[in-house]
Motif scaffolding. Structure first.
Motif, PDB file in Angstrom:
ATOM      1  N   GLU A 129       0.840  -1.189   0.000  1.00 43.97           N
ATOM      2  CA  GLU A 129       0.000   0.000   0.000  1.00 43.97           C
ATOM      3  C   GLU A 129       0.881   1.247   0.000  1.00 43.97           C
ATOM      4  OE1 GLU A 129      -1.638   1.287   3.620  1.00 43.97           O
ATOM      5  OE2 GLU A 129      -3.304   2.393   2.697  1.00 43.97           O
ATOM      6  N   VAL A 148      -3.609  -0.563   7.516  1.00 44.31           N
ATOM      7  CA  VAL A 148      -2.320  -0.190   6.931  1.00 44.31           C
ATOM      8  C   VAL A 148      -1.820  -1.360   6.094  1.00 44.31           C
ATOM      9  CG1 VAL A 148       0.082   0.425   7.427  1.00 44.31           C
ATOM     10  CG2 VAL A 148      -1.763   1.362   8.835  1.00 44.31           C
ATOM     11  N   GLY A 149      -1.571  -1.084   4.826  1.00 41.50           N
ATOM     12  CA  GLY A 149      -1.166  -2.155   3.916  1.00 41.50           C
ATOM     13  C   GLY A 149       0.335  -2.386   3.945  1.00 41.50           C
ATOM     14  N   GLY A 150       0.835  -2.774   5.102  1.00 45.37           N
ATOM     15  CA  GLY A 150       2.267  -3.017   5.256  1.00 45.37           C
ATOM     16  C   GLY A 150       2.996  -1.762   5.693  1.00 45.37           C
ATOM     17  N   MET A 166      -0.438  -3.428  11.117  1.00 47.21           N
ATOM     18  CA  MET A 166      -0.072  -3.165   9.727  1.00 47.21           C
ATOM     19  C   MET A 166       0.068  -4.494   8.991  1.00 47.21           C
ATOM     20  SD  MET A 166       3.870  -2.086  10.444  1.00 47.21           S
ATOM     21  CE  MET A 166       4.393  -2.168  12.166  1.00 47.21           C
ATOM     22  N   VAL A 216      -4.888  -0.197  -5.773  1.00 45.56           N
ATOM     23  CA  VAL A 216      -3.828   0.253  -6.676  1.00 45.56           C
ATOM     24  C   VAL A 216      -2.508   0.210  -5.923  1.00 45.56           C
ATOM     25  CG1 VAL A 216      -2.927   2.170  -8.046  1.00 45.56           C
ATOM     26  CG2 VAL A 216      -5.399   1.734  -7.979  1.00 45.56           C
ATOM     27  N   GLY A 217      -1.582  -0.630  -6.385  1.00 44.95           N
ATOM     28  CA  GLY A 217      -0.314  -0.779  -5.662  1.00 44.95           C
ATOM     29  C   GLY A 217       0.892  -0.301  -6.444  1.00 44.95           C
ATOM     30  N   CYS A 230      -1.458  -8.076   5.757  1.00 45.45           N
ATOM     31  CA  CYS A 230      -2.013  -6.720   5.732  1.00 45.45           C
ATOM     32  C   CYS A 230      -3.292  -6.664   4.909  1.00 45.45           C
ATOM     33  CB  CYS A 230      -1.003  -5.704   5.239  1.00 45.45           C
ATOM     34  SG  CYS A 230      -0.835  -5.580   3.440  1.00 45.45           S
ATOM     35  N   GLY A 231      -3.461  -7.596   3.979  1.00 42.53           N
ATOM     36  CA  GLY A 231      -4.681  -7.675   3.187  1.00 42.53           C
ATOM     37  C   GLY A 231      -4.717  -6.806   1.947  1.00 42.53           C
ATOM     38  N   PHE A 232      -3.643  -6.061   1.655  1.00 42.72           N
ATOM     39  CA  PHE A 232      -3.718  -5.127   0.536  1.00 42.72           C
ATOM     40  C   PHE A 232      -3.641  -5.840  -0.805  1.00 42.72           C
ATOM     41  CE2 PHE A 232      -3.926  -0.783  -0.714  1.00 42.72           C
ATOM     42  CZ  PHE A 232      -3.228  -0.681  -1.910  1.00 42.72           C
ATOM     43  N   CYS A 273       4.091  -9.234   2.449  1.00 43.15           N
ATOM     44  CA  CYS A 273       3.947  -9.655   3.844  1.00 43.15           C
ATOM     45  C   CYS A 273       4.123 -11.150   4.075  1.00 43.15           C
ATOM     46  CB  CYS A 273       2.565  -9.290   4.379  1.00 43.15           C
ATOM     47  SG  CYS A 273       2.206  -7.539   4.520  1.00 43.15           S
TER      48      CYS A 273
END
Lengths: 779, 162
Positions: free
Chosen positions: A208, A262-264, A505, B38-39, B99-101, B136
């Motif tokens: 993220e 928080v994406g990391g 996170m 969007v990464g 983190c799930g993103f 992750c």
């Protein structure tokens, strides 16, 4: 008195499903860009295309005329408005007791841009596309200047200076140990090994990107406006306080920071960034809600990089392979602005673990923080410890090769023994617990170390080289922040709400905390709500340095017990017995031997505000020292130089394991990041132009699913931590720290077995197929 | 500006968009389906993966107008009401997310794989996920989740045929 728990299957030590997951797998996460405000304007950054350039003028005229453009913010405007700068090396020291030296770090460049990607202006417009179009129309008059991007080049005579006062581009330095005694030890040593080692610059790359939603709450006048920043941050309180106190110079009460999912983070989302200051300033100035979302290129250019430590390291050993002394001289490339955190990671924190699990009495370590025209460095998973464990393990591997002593035996002869605990290392750090010889023996068994030759032959039959890397190591955790505050609210609606200022996170601390709460409250895990990410609820250090579980978890356990004790007193009153006559299980107090009960939540309902409330602050007595024995086996294709990790075995002492599933996930996820450093990742700047060559995923090689082999990941709980009530040691960074040297040494081993040892020992990470092929072929 | 008409998660939608609008922007900003992420800005990371007419597509690399007339499935369309899709359940069961993103993209890529190949080998799983980056998990549990999902979906199909 306690009866048999009803919900023990959700308690600590058990495998449970994470409470975080239901929302995330449904796409209902609330990452920073997922939240919008109908009134928001959009902000983007104009970044310097030059590594080093004087800024003569910024002309926003054409840009301001474009549709939808609301404002253009410059660095000079922010200086004139009285905003502060980011703390730099002047708080540190150089040789001869000189103060550190580095250029002032403004949120937007004022007089000069000093790295490609440094923010030069911010554009605010109705839509993001309009802001980007306006960005292209800003005319900046740059006078480009010579730049230097490599630390060795930077300290050489005649190098372009990043800051005149920083002679030879040295911003700060530290030297540890006893140089004279180390010199003597090297002179008398039977064996000396010396290596040049590069811990290459990396990008942390949480998936993220950063972003901010800055929401204005208008007061009667601008000086009374309040600002809420929704951020993707590991340290909401720190962000709030640093921004309010140091940069914006506003009372803290006017600023709130909230954090959703928080994406990391991996350390990259600690502290504050220039972008944070600019967005906050612009929102306050315009009295409008603003959104900024970083693109991936903003992250490669503007988010902190990790590592970048070049070391000349040597080890002196006696005839039996006992290490007499460690000597290192390292250049830490901290980027253009010499920030305190990036410098201290390399100058002090990393050296704390430089002797690792070995009983090495003498050290001489000189670390110089060097300025270059590159992105500032900061914390990245391990932050100083991976660098130093890489150094000592590569040296131990080289020593085994030089002395002919088996790699495991050499380590065995040097490990700190349990009888020496608590052990004070040469940097003055005290290890409270750990059985390193046991970890080595068990690790070797787990890895079937003795059976390697069979696998070597089997790989050879398939035309592949095979190598193995054994590492034994420890690391330091806590972020140097030992105190935590936890509030517990047992509420009438049947939930237990727990607040702490640590920050999730991805590392699963909400589930881990909930399991600790279940231990005490004996309720189904769904009854526990963990609240984080709101500075209105309370302040705290945040999550970094693998600290959260053993600090906040310890306080949480204490606070939960206090809540039960409080409830017991209330129950005793209600039932008109003594507290000692009550048994507690399954959210219920029962008079022992009877069927008279009163429920925990029933008691809550009878209190003021219908809650039983506890607010507790406590500290753990010191850092924790997780440690491990890792063995990596790789296959190398001699035709292409490509390396495949075939098996990765790790035995890990993280003290008491609260959440086994999550612990293994941290170790494996961390390991793949470490493997990435060994095999493929690197931030590369072009030395001629200072341009960042690895600015997207097209050029920065991230590990993908194909990188993994068989992971065998185990924990050993026989040495609980003695300095916190949980007995837990922080796990978050341990996997990364072990994997880089284990993988690198395995590749060196594969090449050595193919007759290319000398060239292999000179290779620097990442060990790309090209480098491996060249080493094999002497080309 | 163009009026785009497509089916998203089973519902017909129609929006007027600038021609340069990406599919991911249509989903996130116009339809408030923020589960697709969007990464990156160069199509490598896969966080934006959705199904377009049943096949995995990177929605950051498609214009919304290219999806005119198409059937799009996002992560929000996986669950069957309250019941999680076997892929979602598998990711939860196997600790396949931290983190799930990246997870929605991973799951949609998995859905695309399993629609074509119900019994993928580990090598086939790894290949199908080559376009998705996770920082992750280290991928170990993601691969395990895909294996479990494959088994669960195969069993469902068997059950349906019984």
């Amino acid at each position: 008195m306690s009866a048999v728990p009803k919900f023990g299957r959700f308690g600590s030590g058990r495998e449970v499903k994470r409470i975080e997951d239901a929302a995330l797998v449904r796409g209902q996460g609330r990452f920073v860009d997922d939240v919008s405000d109908a009134q928001q304007l959009h902000l983007v950054f104009l970044r310097s295309p030059w590594a080093h350039a004087r800024i003569r003028a910024i002309d926003p005229k054409d840009a301001l005329a474009l549709p939808g453009v609301v404002a253009i913010v410059t660095g000079k405007e922010m200086v004139d408005a009285g905003l502060g700068t980011f703390p730099g090396a002047s708080n540190l020291k150089r040789a001869g007791d000189q103060p550190g030296a580095a250029p002032p770090y403004y949120p937007l460049a004022v007089d000069a841009a000093r790295f490609v990607g440094q923010g030069v202006a911010a554009i605010v417009a109705q839509t993001r596309a309009q802001a980007m179009a306006a960005r292209d129309a800003i005319v900046v008059d740059y006078e480009d200047l010579p730049a230097v991007v490599d630390s060795r080049a930077a300290v050489a005579a005649g190098a372009p200076l990043v800051w005149p006062a920083a002679t030879n581009n040295i911003a700060a330095e530290m030297r540890h140990g006893d140089a004279a005694r180390v010199d003597a030890a090297f002179k008398s040593a039977a064996h000396v090994v010396a290596l040049e080692l590069m811990n290459q610059r990396l990008a942390p790359v949480p998936m993220e990107p950063r972003g901010i939603l800055a929401t204005i709450e208008l007061g009667a006048e601008p000086a009374q406006d309040k600002l809420t920043l929704r951020m993707s941050s590991q340290m909401p309180s720190g962000a709030r306080e640093s921004l309010a106190d140091g940069i914006l110079k506003i009372p803290r009460e006017r600023l709130r920071v909230v954090v959703g999912d928080v994406g990391g983070g991996f350390g990259m989302k600690t502290g504050i960034y220039p972008e944070d200051a600019v967005v906050a300033y612009a929102a306050l100035k315009l009295r409008r809600t603003l959104k900024w979302t970083a693109e991936r290129s903003d992250e490669f250019l503007g988010a902190v990089h990790g590592r970048d430590l070049f070391s000349r390291a040597s080890l002196a050993l006696d005839k039996d392979g006992k290490v007499l002394a460690l000597r290192t001289h390292s250049l830490a490339n901290v980027g253009a602005y010499g920030g305190v955190v990036g410098a201290m990671i390399q100058m002090l924190i990393g050296p704390w673990v430089s002797t690792s699990v070995y009983d090495i009495p003498l050290i001489d370590e000189h670390i110089q923080a060097v300025l270059t025209h590159t992105t500032p460095t900061g914390p990245y998973r391990g932050a100083g410890r991976p660098e130093n464990i890489y150094i000592i393990e590569r040296l131990m591997d080289a020593a085994a090769r030089k002395t002919g002593i088996d790699a495991a035996e050499l380590r065995r002869r040097n490990l700190v023994r349990p009888a020496q605990m608590p052990y004070k290392n040469a940097m003055g750090q005290v290890y409270d617990s750990g059985n390193f010889p046991l970890m080595l023996e068990q690790g070797l068994k787990l890895a079937d170390y003795a059976g390697f030759d069979k696998r070597l032959a089997e790989s050879k039959a398939r035309g592949k080289l095979r190598g193995r890397g054994l590492v034994t190591f420890l690391e330091w955790t806590s972020g140097n922040a030992f105190e935590e505050r936890v509030t517990v609210d047992v509420s009438a609606d049947g939930f237990i709400e727990i607040y702490t200022a640590t920050q999730a996170m991805g590392q699963g601390i909400a589930t881990s905390y909930a399991q600790l709460a279940v231990d005490v409250f004996d309720v189904p895990i769904e009854r526990v709500r963990i609240i984080q990410g709101d500075t209105n609820r309370g302040r705290g250090f945040g999550s970094a340095g693998s600290r959260s579980l053993f600090t906040a978890g310890s306080t949480l356990q204490l606070a939960s017990r206090q809540a039960i004790d409080k409830a017991r007193e209330l129950a005793a009153e209600e039932l008109e017995v003594s507290g000692a006559d009550l048994e507690y299980s399954g959210a219920e107090f029962r008079i022992a031997g009877t069927d008279r009960t009163i429920g925990l939540f029933e008691l809550a309902a009878k209190q003021d505000a219908r809650v039983i409330h506890v607010d507790t602050t406590s500290s753990v007595a010191g850092p924790s020292w997780p440690n491990g024995c890792h063995v990596c086996e790789v296959e190398v294709d001699p035709a292409t130089g490509a390396t495949q990790v075939v098996s990765y075995m790790s035995l890990n002492d993280v003290g008491r394991v609260v959440s086994p599933t999550i612990v293994r996930g941290q170790l494996d996820g961390g390991a793949v990041q470490g493997i990435g450093q060994a095999l493929c990742e690197q931030i590369v700047y072009d030395s001629a132009s200072g341009q960042l060559l690895t600015g997207t995923f097209m050029d920065y090689a991230m590990p993908r699913a194909s990188i993994i082999g068989t992971f065998t990941t185990r924990t050993d709980e026989s040495s609980p931590c003695k300095t916190n009530p949980l007995g837990a040691k922080g796990v978050g960074e341990l996997g990364t720290i072990g994997a880089t040297p284990a993988t690198a040494i395995a590749v060196v081993d594969a090449l050595a077995r193919a007759g290319a040892e000398e060239r292999a020992l000179k290779m620097q990470m990442p060990f790309t197929p090209e480098k491996v092929w060249r080493a094999l072929n002497g080309k | 500006m163009t009026t785009v008409r497509l089916t998203v998660n089973g519902a017909a939608v129609s929006r007027d968009v600038e021609n340069r609008t990406l599919l991911v922007e249509l989903l996130r900003n116009h339809l408030a389906l923020t589960g697709t992420h969007v990464g990156c800005d160069t199509s490598q990371c896969g966080c934006c993966t959705v199904l377009v007419d049943g096949a995995p597509a990177k929605s950051c690399t498609m214009l919304a107008v290219q999806a005119d007339g198409a059937t799009v499935t996002t992560v929000e369309g996986l669950a069957r009401g309250e019941t999680m899709h076997p892929i979602q359940q598998a990711f939860v069961d196997c600790h396949g997310l931290q983190c799930g993103f990246c997870t929605p993209g991973m799951m949609m890529a998995t859905a695309g794989l399993l629609a074509k190949n119900m019994r993928p080998s580990d090598a086939e799983i790894v290949h199908a996920l080559a376009g998705n980056i996770c920082r992750c998990t280290g991928y170990v549990n993601i691969v395990a989740a895909v294996r479990q999902a494959a088994g669960a979906m195969a069993a469902e199909t068997k059950g349906g045929n019984a």
